[in-house]
Design an enzyme around this catalytic site. Sequence first.
Site, PDB file in Angstrom:
ATOM      1  CB  VAL A 197      -0.983   0.021   1.191  1.00 52.59           C
ATOM      2  CG1 VAL A 197      -1.798   1.308   1.199  1.00 52.59           C
ATOM      3  CG2 VAL A 197      -1.919  -1.192   1.148  1.00 52.59           C
ATOM      4  CB  CYS A 198       3.042   2.723   2.609  1.00 50.91           C
ATOM      5  SG  CYS A 198       1.826   2.618   3.936  1.00 50.91           S
TER       6      CYS A 198
END
Length: 193
Positions: free
Chosen positions: A116-117
């Site tokens: 995600v990040c």
Amino acid sequence: MTSLFTPDDAAMLLIDHQTGTMRWAASTPFEQLKSRALALARAAKALDMPLVLTSSLEEQAQGPLLPEFADIAPAEYVGRIRRQGAVDALHDPAFSAAVEATGKRNLIVAGVTNDVCTVYPVLTALRKGYRVQVVADAGASITKDADDIALRRMARAGADITSTNQVLAELAADWSTPAGQRVVPIMFDLIPA
């Protein structure tokens, strides 16, 4: 063959290494993830590289950025980009401006969760023409499968996938130089006892 990154031509981006989010990154033990992220920050400071820190929704479940960053890089910690929801950190105007302000086209990126990040800002940076190295072991994912999928996706898009030790050795280039000598103790701290 592409050239190796050097402290003079690269910037370090550390994305969302927050106390709450790090607990969700189950594919790597918390302490290993923490020590690698902090090692990257220490190396950036030791080598006088631009270091950009960012966090997302610190006041919610994600929690605060690792407090050790304040000791390692006080100015960068205070000046961290506190995003208010943009999943892709490069979609946040302040973070995007901070990256651009480094003046570097080579980015070393580690995000707390690779799936995600890390993945989205890496894909955006590649589309913008940056060369990107993803420090895979300074991030993790909710599962090992999710981590593998994210790393493959970034590699297919053109990112080089690396490890903390590998990128530190690349930046040091020669252990006998002053830069190499500043990196050696950081690498030794990563060796399991």
